[in-house]
Design an enzyme around this catalytic site. Structure first.
Site, mmCIF file in Angstrom:
data_model
loop_
_atom_site.group_PDB
_atom_site.id
_atom_site.type_symbol
_atom_site.label_atom_id
_atom_site.label_comp_id
_atom_site.label_asym_id
_atom_site.label_seq_id
_atom_site.Cartn_x
_atom_site.Cartn_y
_atom_site.Cartn_z
ATOM 1 N N HIS A 57 0.855 -1.195 0.000
ATOM 2 C CA HIS A 57 0.000 0.000 0.000
ATOM 3 C C HIS A 57 0.886 1.238 0.000
ATOM 4 C CE1 HIS A 57 -3.461 -2.502 0.954
ATOM 5 N NE2 HIS A 57 -2.909 -2.920 2.071
ATOM 6 N N ALA A 78 -4.542 1.089 2.984
ATOM 7 C CA ALA A 78 -5.803 0.436 3.367
ATOM 8 C C ALA A 78 -6.482 1.156 4.524
ATOM 9 C CB ALA A 78 -5.541 -1.023 3.731
ATOM 10 N N GLU A 134 3.195 -6.682 2.738
ATOM 11 C CA GLU A 134 2.493 -5.473 3.206
ATOM 12 C C GLU A 134 3.483 -4.488 3.818
ATOM 13 O OE1 GLU A 134 -1.038 -6.070 5.628
ATOM 14 O OE2 GLU A 134 -1.862 -4.138 5.016
#
Lengths: 341, 341
Positions: B8, B72, B284
């Protein structure tokens, strides 16, 4: 000795469910009954429901004693109001107490509480006291989400829970943190809500300093701790970012995990990641997963087999099977010692 | 080649957050702005935010390409209404598209959707189409709980989601099922809500026949699948009680798991329990857990190390690192093939 710390009375005679259905049908007209006294279940009926089910399987699988509480999914604290839950909890707890009386070598009780959404948890204390003092129960089940999947209660670190914790500390009883039926369509009860609640409760403790306020408070997180052991690195890392102490100090004197994980690799992970002192044998039998695993030919919830097959010393295995439960449930230990066990 | 399927843009220039704060401050007076055009971030600023963060760590750790989507936890679909989310999603997606343009060898985009609680998911389709057709994005993030921890949306099997699935199938793009910030005090965002959502989404699929209606639909469940691999026996047993097909047929042609599990025993379990074809490399990074694990001396989220150390053949490792991502993200595969990769 093998102590199963997580058993519910999932096989109670049908009269119990019929009584509950009547209670629910009359939620708005409680004067129409049913009264608690309307429920009639004989000792023979109780005996049969246990002998043909839990006790039969305990003997087959080789466990000796089960800490036995009312059926978790039937607690359904979201139904009705405090009085609804108070009557229902009293009935369910009494049945578990009778089972423990009928089979004193094989069952000892743990209490459900008469929780109700939005109601002060302190209202549960009289039932808790009755269950400990009159019934000799050794633990309670505490529902962190009495709303049944809407999560409207404050976290377990909130001071509104403290009166319950004070009583737990006073009586030396641990709480299994266990939700009930989900009435939120997003959450399957036993496949999502239960596991989510386990993870959620652990994280509520991690972010708080609850155990500074209650150094001897003990929580048992069921279903192998939800997602916690699998993501132990994540939790250690999050605690580190929050400048919390190491989890071994911050939480692991107070939080324990059961072994309700229904396959060998899961138990192997649990046994590897968690200190043995934090793991208590349990099966939640007869519960959510009743079938036979075609990959092994054994019952999914015959968790003793997984513990036997895990890479553990005999001493560690004895701790998981017996000694850790006696440590977490001091009243159980005392009751066993009274019997010379 | 190593493809990280879960990154992200957590390091966007501060101007983005300032813009969002103004948008939130003016929720009830949107005529006061800010307009999308008010956000000015230069290519140099984008470059620096990437080169000093994600790209630096990718080079250090040896991953080549990241599937890159808006942050997110910042999606926060619960804030405002559809127009709020539409403007915000458009801005965030455009930034990710620009990053992919600036670093075409290292980043390729995935889109957030302009979801909003209670709003028909079909309203997200124009943004989805723009991201695929104009930006060349290869996947989307789908939030199963736009309410941010109150779980007011219907399960993923509900027909209201079908228009999104039809577009996904048409464009051959998978969805990562990823919630955003929790605004429910019960749920810590990255320690509980994310993992709970993963488990919840899996169970919503298990109880439904969604993939009968969409045999080629693909969901990527992040964070190693929440609690799912750890409790694989429970899920197999529950499916069995529901008379569903074996999970290998029922779900594993459509559901995939990433490797965002931040310790070796967790990855070992994932690699052991799940078929290799269902596991996609991801970190992530830079995300929820940014520290160094004192037990290993390495970053918790340096998941490549765990995959390297897991008991896998070289072929299996290559599948997890590259080929499975190319299978699940056909547009990524096509883009790589166009470059001769």
């Amino acid at each position: 000795m093998i102590i199963d710390c997580h058993g519910h009375y999932t096989t109670a005679p049908k009269a119990l469910e019929d009584w509950r259905n009547k209670q629910i049908a009359n939620l708005n007209t409680p004067e129409l009954g049913p009264r608690a006294a309307d429920l009639k279940i004989s000792d023979d009926e109780l005996r049969e429901s246990i002998e043909t089910n839990q006790l039969r399987l305990m003997k087959e699988r080789g466990s000796d004693l089960t800490i036995f509480s009312p059926r978790a999914s039937f607690m359904a604290h979201h139904i009705g109001d405090f009085n609804t839950s108070a009557t229902w909890a009293a009935i369910c707890n009494e049945l578990c107490a009778r089972v423990a009386q009928l089979f004193p070598d094989h069952f000892i009780g743990a209490a459900m509480l008469p929780q109700s959404p939005g109601v002060d948890p302190a209202t549960c204390i009289p039932e808790l006291e009755k269950c400990v003092k009159e019934y000799g129960m050794v633990g309670i089940n505490l529902n962190p989400d009495p709303s049944g999947g809407h999560w409207t209660a404050p976290p377990l670190s909130d001071r509104s829970w403290y009166p319950v914790y004070e009583k737990m500390v006073e009586y030396e009883i641990p709480a299994m943190i266990h939700v009930s039926t989900s009435c939120n369509a997003c959450f399957h009860t036993t496949g999502a809500h239960y596991l989510n609640a386990d993870t959620t409760a652990f994280m509520q403790c991690l972010t708080s300093d609850l155990f500074k306020d209650f150094p001897t408070l003990k929580f048992l997180i069921p279903h192998g701790g939800g997602a916690v052991p699998y993501h132990w690195g994540r939790f250690r890392g999050l605690a580190q970012e929050m400048k919390k102490p190491l989890l071994s100090e911050h939480l692991l004197n107070n939080i324990f995990f059961d072994t309700c994980v229904y396959h060998q690799p899961g138990i192997d992970l649990l046994a590897k990641v968690m200190p043995v002192k934090n793991v208590l044998f349990a099966s939640e039998m007869i519960g959510a997963v009743r079938g036979i695993d075609p990959e092994t030919g054994n019952y999914y919830d015959d968790t003793r087999r997984y513990i036997e097959a895990a890479n553990l010393t005999d001493a560690d295995r004895a701790n998981i099977f017996e000694h850790n439960a006696r440590h977490v449930f001091p009243r159980l230990d005392a009751a066993l010692k009274e019997k010379g066990l």
